[in-house]
Write an enzyme that holds these catalytic residues in place. Structure first.
Site, PDB file in Angstrom:
ATOM      1  N   CYS A 103      -2.347  -4.086  12.721  1.00  0.00           N
ATOM      2  CA  CYS A 103      -2.513  -3.909  11.296  1.00  0.00           C
ATOM      3  C   CYS A 103      -3.671  -2.887  10.984  1.00  0.00           C
ATOM      4  CB  CYS A 103      -2.823  -5.285  10.724  1.00  0.00           C
ATOM      5  SG  CYS A 103      -4.041  -5.295   9.401  1.00  0.00           S
ATOM      6  N   GLU A 104      -3.483  -1.828  10.256  1.00  0.00           N
ATOM      7  CA  GLU A 104      -4.686  -0.873   9.982  1.00  0.00           C
ATOM      8  C   GLU A 104      -5.694  -1.422   9.101  1.00  0.00           C
ATOM      9  OE1 GLU A 104      -2.619   2.660   8.802  1.00  0.00           O
ATOM     10  OE2 GLU A 104      -2.966   1.829   6.674  1.00  0.00           O
ATOM     11  N   HIS A 105      -5.468  -2.495   8.411  1.00  0.00           N
ATOM     12  CA  HIS A 105      -6.601  -3.110   7.550  1.00  0.00           C
ATOM     13  C   HIS A 105      -7.559  -4.073   8.321  1.00  0.00           C
ATOM     14  CE1 HIS A 105      -3.134  -2.637   4.450  1.00  0.00           C
ATOM     15  NE2 HIS A 105      -4.036  -1.526   4.457  1.00  0.00           N
ATOM     16  N   HIS A 106      -7.124  -4.536   9.489  1.00  0.00           N
ATOM     17  CA  HIS A 106      -7.998  -5.731  10.055  1.00  0.00           C
ATOM     18  C   HIS A 106      -8.006  -5.311  11.613  1.00  0.00           C
ATOM     19  CE1 HIS A 106      -6.617  -7.839   6.489  1.00  0.00           C
ATOM     20  NE2 HIS A 106      -7.858  -8.282   6.296  1.00  0.00           N
ATOM     21  N   GLN A 144       3.281  -2.777   7.595  1.00  0.00           N
ATOM     22  CA  GLN A 144       4.666  -3.047   8.245  1.00  0.00           C
ATOM     23  C   GLN A 144       5.554  -2.179   7.510  1.00  0.00           C
ATOM     24  OE1 GLN A 144       5.748  -7.163   8.605  1.00  0.00           O
ATOM     25  NE2 GLN A 144       7.588  -6.821   8.166  1.00  0.00           N
ATOM     26  N   HIS A 172       1.589 -11.663  11.116  1.00  0.00           N
ATOM     27  CA  HIS A 172       0.379 -10.858  11.127  1.00  0.00           C
ATOM     28  C   HIS A 172      -0.800 -11.881  11.684  1.00  0.00           C
ATOM     29  CE1 HIS A 172       1.926  -7.207   9.109  1.00  0.00           C
ATOM     30  NE2 HIS A 172       2.746  -8.186   9.085  1.00  0.00           N
ATOM     31  N   CYS A 174      -3.738 -11.138  10.915  1.00  0.00           N
ATOM     32  CA  CYS A 174      -4.637 -11.310   9.915  1.00  0.00           C
ATOM     33  C   CYS A 174      -4.362 -12.422   8.718  1.00  0.00           C
ATOM     34  CB  CYS A 174      -4.891  -9.719   9.393  1.00  0.00           C
ATOM     35  SG  CYS A 174      -3.245  -9.214   8.685  1.00  0.00           S
TER      36      CYS A 174
HETATM   37 ZN   LIG Z   1      -4.179  -7.097   8.212  1.00  0.00          ZN
END
Ligand SMILES: [Zn+2]
Length: 217
Positions: A103-106, A144, A172, A174
């Site tokens: 996941c590119e956010h976390h 995703q 996920h 996250c």
């Molecule tokens: Zn994430």
């Protein structure tokens, strides 16, 4: 400090997946740079990066990221160039393609299964190639939703298929180990192109094949 993207040129792949914007001409992942950054993180959380147990950690994490993000330096289209010509014009579906992505956010993993179906218009692909495409696209910093779209668009374009359906189910980290902490929650995304978008019975057919009673794994 200059952005890492300064060093790289974009590529055709970036048009389909912006996460690959720094693709191809990047020589490799800059592992010493990751090592320095990981040392910084360890120091920042109050650890001693020089204690014995952590000494090798920055190098290990650098190798890990090189592996997890190897798809940034690969063009998934290379797996879509060798098709054979067949009159077959019914649906082809490969179900339960397992994948791991990040996941590119976390920068935490999300993992699950991709189901990829298409209706050929002359171009039929070796079945393992669908799994290879999923793999390359997964090995990038991702969300995703974009991963799902990217795979569907690649197949539509390269196979000139009558329709493409991609459904991805993933958990996920996250969502499960931090933040809202909901273990077991499943995120489902789908991208329907061509006939799967315009024709309700084609769409029901593929969803039945993915989720239907024949499921025995
Ligand atoms: Zn994430």
């Amino acid at each position: 400090m200059p952005e890492p993207s300064d060093q790289f040129r974009g590529s055709v792949d970036a048009e389909i997946d912006p996460s690959a914007a720094r693709l191809s001409s990047a020589p490799d992942v800059d592992q010493p740079r990751i090592e320095r950054a990981v040392r910084e993180i360890l120091a920042a959380v109050g650890e001693d990066p020089d204690r014995e147990g952590l000494k090798e950690t920055p190098a290990r994490v650098a190798r890990m990221y090189a592996e997890l993000f190897a798809g940034l330096h690969e063009d998934p289209r290379k797996h879509l160039q060798k098709f054979f010509t067949e009159k077959y014009d019914e649906m082809v579906l490969v179900r339960d393609i397992s994948f791991n992505s990040t996941c590119e956010h976390h920068l935490l993993p999300f993992m699950g299964k991709a189901h990829v179906g298409y209706v050929p218009a002359g171009r039929v692909l070796g079945l393992s190639k669908l799994a290879r495409v999923v793999d390359v696209v997964a090995r990038r910093p991702q969300v995703q939703e974009r991963m799902t779209e990217t795979i569907a668009n690649l197949l539509m374009e390269e196979l000139e298929a009558k329709g493409v359906a991609v459904v991805i189910e993933a958990t996920h980290a996250c969502m499960t180990i931090r933040g809202i902490r909901k273990p077991g929650s499943l995120c489902v995304t789908s991208a329907m192109k061509g006939i799967f978008r315009s024709n309700l019975s084609s769409r029901s057919e593929v969803m039945n094949l993915i989720y239907g009673g024949s499921r025995s794994l």
